[in-house]
Design an enzyme around this catalytic site. Structure first.
Site, short mmCIF file in Angstrom:
data_model
loop_
_atom_site.label_atom_id
_atom_site.label_comp_id
_atom_site.label_asym_id
_atom_site.label_seq_id
_atom_site.Cartn_x
_atom_site.Cartn_y
_atom_site.Cartn_z
N GLY A 69 -4.88 -1.19 -1.72
CA GLY A 69 -4.21 0.00 -1.20
C GLY A 69 -4.69 0.41 0.17
O GLY A 69 -4.25 1.39 0.73
N ASP A 95 0.81 -1.23 0.00
CA ASP A 95 0.00 0.00 0.00
C ASP A 95 0.85 1.28 0.00
O ASP A 95 0.34 2.35 -0.32
CB ASP A 95 -0.92 0.03 1.23
CG ASP A 95 -1.76 -1.22 1.38
OD1 ASP A 95 -2.10 -1.83 0.35
OD2 ASP A 95 -2.06 -1.60 2.52
O1 F6P Z 1 -2.30 -4.05 3.39
C1 F6P Z 1 -2.16 -4.88 2.28
C2 F6P Z 1 -3.50 -5.31 1.76
O2 F6P Z 1 -3.31 -6.13 0.63
C3 F6P Z 1 -4.46 -4.17 1.43
O3 F6P Z 1 -4.15 -3.53 0.21
C4 F6P Z 1 -5.77 -4.87 1.48
O4 F6P Z 1 -6.83 -3.96 1.79
C5 F6P Z 1 -5.59 -5.87 2.60
O5 F6P Z 1 -4.20 -6.07 2.74
C6 F6P Z 1 -6.26 -7.19 2.37
O6 F6P Z 1 -6.12 -7.97 3.50
P1 F6P Z 1 -6.45 -9.54 3.53
O7 F6P Z 1 -5.29 -10.26 2.91
O8 F6P Z 1 -6.60 -9.86 4.97
O9 F6P Z 1 -7.68 -9.76 2.74
#
Ligand code: F6P
Length: 373
Positions: A194, A151
């Site tokens: 992001g 991000d």
């Molecule tokens: O912080 C990295 C990220 O990929 C973000 O861009 C996204 O909102 C989140 O993590 C998704 O998290 P998870 O892998 O728990 O679905």
């Protein structure tokens, strides 16, 4: 200054391209340059709690520079300072209102490090993971942070590793929907990760020549977006590319939430705004619209050369900092110089967001890109 003989390294939070190259750089520098012992902690803070330590030698980090993910595994639900309690069947304990019961279990982590004889702890993470890193540092653990996240929203550094790879994937996604959008005269909406920051959509949107970029920092008016697309159509452009950040929100409205993970320190999972925007544009413009969620494709796979180099620099610099006794700090990139910043300052600040008057917003506007404002 206490002598450093044995270090531990762990990865926390969502995975990210570049984690393995950092692990490789730390292990190689620690062993080749300083003859240190290195252990990996598997599954992030979950492994710290359960003393899931594994010895790391030079052989263990051969052939990992090209690999995405993390050879040490990760966890984004294990904040030891606020640890959800479970019964013997592994079920969460709840209070009379049904809320999870938490306990500070950080002493268990500190004890496990002591028992293993760890002199310094290298933590690869974003703001959630490094908040705990700062808190362990306050408890006397010698912590060095290394800034990870696709991000690029972490304060204190210009760039986190993983961002370059992720925006490359997002740009490729925009390139790919472009040709199918052209063939069918469609509006192609691409939802880009992001979290609360628009950096990924902004960079990929510029690189992928989007017609519209929607980011959380600039709330949009869907009618303005529709007007822009209609004007392009009237001028002979029969398809449109819309890059939407997953946290983009309409003026006066909220971001679209996919689900809430109550056992996670960062419980909101974003997702779905792309489909909302595509549906609205189909109605308002009168052209077919399709939404694509790039999702975790942006987090997986081979890190770019840029991320491998940045990760190697960060890993090397982190070991050098430990040998100089500079703890409670995070390695950082300022311009093209590797430096460091106190974890207190990183965590004390808000996450790094796109200022609406950022140079890149100006560049995008000059390219004719609409932000819907
Ligand atoms: O912080 C990295 C990220 O990929 C973000 O861009 C996204 O909102 C989140 O993590 C998704 O998290 P998870 O892998 O728990 O679905």
């Amino acid at each position: 200054m206490a002598e450093i003989k044995k270090i531990a390294i762990m990865t926390g939070g969502g995975d990210c391209p570049g984690l393995n190259p950092v692990i490789r750089a730390v292990v190689n520098t620690a062993i080749n340059k300083y003859g240190l012992e290195v252990v990996g902690i598997r599954h992030g803070y979950h492994g710290l709690y359960h003393a899931d330590f594994v010895k790391l030698g030079l052989d263990d980090v051969r052939e990992i520079i090209t690999k995405g993910g993390t050879m040490l595994y990760s966890s984004n639900k294990d904040n030891l300072f606020q640890y959800p309690q479970k019964n013997e069947n592994g079920e969460f304990l709840r209070d009379e209102n049904g809320k999870l019961i938490y306990k500070d279990e950080s002493d268990v982590g500190v004890e496990n490090l002591k028992r293993e004889g760890i002199d310094a702890l290298f933590i690869l993470g974003g703001d959630g993971t490094l908040t705990s890193g700062r808190d362990f540092s306050r408890k006397g653990v010698k912590v060095i942070g290394i800034p990870k996240t696709i991000d690029n929203d972490l304060a204190g550094t210009d760039y986190t590793f993983g961002f370059d790879t992720a925006i490359g994937v997002a740009t490729d996604g925009l390139d790919r929907v472009r040709t199918t959008g052209m063939s069918h005269h469609r509006i192609m909406v691409v939802e880009i990760m992001g979290r609360g920051a628009g950096w990924m959509a902004l960079h990929a949107g510029i690189a992928g020549a989007a017609d519209v970029i929607l980011i959380p920092e600039i709330p949009y008016d869907i009618n303005k977006v529709a007007e822009k697309i209609k004007a392009d159509k009237a001028a002979g452009k029969e398809f449109s590319i819309v890059a939407v950040s997953e946290a983009a929100k309409p003026k006066g409205g909220e971001a679209t939430i996919l689900k809430v993970r109550e056992d996670s320190p960062d419980p909101i999972r974003l997702g779905g705004v792309g489909a909302v925007v595509a549906d609205q544009l189909e109605t308002l413009v009168g052209s077919e619209a399709r939404a694509t969620i790039l999702g975790h494709i942006q987090r997986g796979g081979t890190p770019t050369a840029h991320d491998r180099v940045l990760s190697s620099r960060y890993g090397y610099a982190a070991v050098e900092m430990a040998m100089r006794g500079e703890f409670g700090r995070m390695v950082a990139l300022k311009g093209d110089t590797i430096t460091s910043v106190s974890l207190e300052d990183v965590i004390g600040q808000k996450t790094k967001n796109v200022e609406p008057d950022h140079e890149l917003v100006g560049v995008a506007r000059a390219m004719g890109i609409c932000f819907g404002d």
